[in-house]
Motif scaffolding. Structure first.
Motif, PDB file in Angstrom:
ATOM      1  N   ILE A 232       0.935  -1.380   0.025  1.00  0.00           N
ATOM      2  CA  ILE A 232       0.002   0.036   0.135  1.00  0.00           C
ATOM      3  C   ILE A 232       1.016   0.978  -0.379  1.00  0.00           C
ATOM      4  O   ILE A 232       0.622   1.993  -0.724  1.00  0.00           O
ATOM      5  CB  ILE A 232      -0.781  -0.038   1.494  1.00  0.00           C
ATOM      6  N   SER A 233       1.998   1.125   0.396  1.00  0.00           N
ATOM      7  CA  SER A 233       3.200   2.495   0.516  1.00  0.00           C
ATOM      8  C   SER A 233       3.529   2.717  -0.566  1.00  0.00           C
ATOM      9  O   SER A 233       3.663   4.068  -0.748  1.00  0.00           O
ATOM     10  CB  SER A 233       4.040   2.022   2.413  1.00  0.00           C
ATOM     11  N   ARG A 234       3.873   1.870  -1.194  1.00  0.00           N
ATOM     12  CA  ARG A 234       4.812   2.216  -2.273  1.00  0.00           C
ATOM     13  C   ARG A 234       3.455   2.376  -3.336  1.00  0.00           C
ATOM     14  O   ARG A 234       3.864   3.166  -4.243  1.00  0.00           O
ATOM     15  CB  ARG A 234       5.249   0.600  -2.950  1.00  0.00           C
ATOM     16  N   CYS A 235       2.590   1.671  -3.262  1.00  0.00           N
ATOM     17  CA  CYS A 235       1.499   2.712  -4.062  1.00  0.00           C
ATOM     18  C   CYS A 235       1.125   3.681  -4.413  1.00  0.00           C
ATOM     19  O   CYS A 235       0.631   4.766  -5.541  1.00  0.00           O
ATOM     20  CB  CYS A 235       0.780   1.358  -4.869  1.00  0.00           C
ATOM     21  N   LYS A 236       0.999   3.900  -2.794  1.00  0.00           N
ATOM     22  CA  LYS A 236       0.813   5.424  -2.369  1.00  0.00           C
ATOM     23  C   LYS A 236       1.738   6.652  -3.146  1.00  0.00           C
ATOM     24  O   LYS A 236       1.556   7.401  -3.337  1.00  0.00           O
ATOM     25  CB  LYS A 236       0.053   5.494  -1.406  1.00  0.00           C
TER      26      LYS A 236
END
Length: 205
Positions: free
Chosen positions: A129-133
């Motif tokens: 999620i962090s990378r996608c955000k």
């Protein structure tokens, strides 16, 4: 030819790892180019081809229909099969041209006779999620929405892979190495993977 294939969970960093391995080894790198070439072979729009490959395969028919390329009572199923056959041809042609890294698209299965170095990349949901955000900060308003979107992509990839290969997407027994990138420096680990891939593939040639 020396071939590295990358299977990956969405947001795990697999695409970046593939690109960095290709750069380190001076291999050709194939990802979205595969979609473009399939579109040329089938004379279908790129966006349509992408949607077929990125969404789950037809669920009304058993795996044996896809694998035997048997009769097609449903036009949409026939289109899925035609696109997959073009996908096989494109990937096999790429593998014959030069040493390469191929991301996704069932390449590990399609090229199994070429004995590629097969990598599967995963990560925990929080990291994904962090990378996608970081890449698309405005796409979803909450981590819950991101989680649902990531799970949908993974579910579709798994269904597509399993429909056409009769194998389980992400099963560790199908790969040379499975990497959890949750706590990895992708740049550093890519260098080590490149060295490992080159060593293994040199023994296989």
């Amino acid at each position: 030819m020396k071939i590295v294939t990358i299977g990956r969970e969405f947001g795990s960093g697999g695409r970046e790892i593939g690109r960095r391995i290709a750069e380190a080894l001076h291999y050709d790198y194939y990802d979205s180019e595969i979609i473009s070439d399939i579109a040329k072979h089938t004379e279908l729009a790129e966006e349509y081809v992408r949607k077929v490959i990125d969404h789950e395969a037809h669920q009304m028919y058993p795996i044996t229909i896809a694998r035997t390329m048997g009769p097609f009572p449903n036009p949409s199923l026939k289109m899925n099969i035609d696109i997959y056959k073009a996908q096989c041809k494109v990937i096999q042609d790429m593998a014959e041209k030069s040493d390469c890294v191929i991301v996704g698209r069932c390449a590990d299965y399609i090229l199994k006779e070429n004995n590629p170095f097969k990598i599967f990349v995963c990560a925990d949901m929080e990291k994904r999620i962090s990378r996608c955000k970081e890449r698309n900060p405005d796409q979803y308003s909450s981590d819950r929405d991101w989680k649902k979107a990531i799970e949908k992509v993974d579910n579709n990839r798994a269904k597509y892979y399993e429909f056409f290969t009769n194998a389980t997407w992400g099963d560790r027994l199908h790969y040379d190495i499975c990497l959890n990138t949750s706590n990895c420096n992708i740049k550093e680990v890519s260098v080590k993977l490149a060295d490992l891939a080159e060593a293994v593939l040199s023994d296989r040639v």
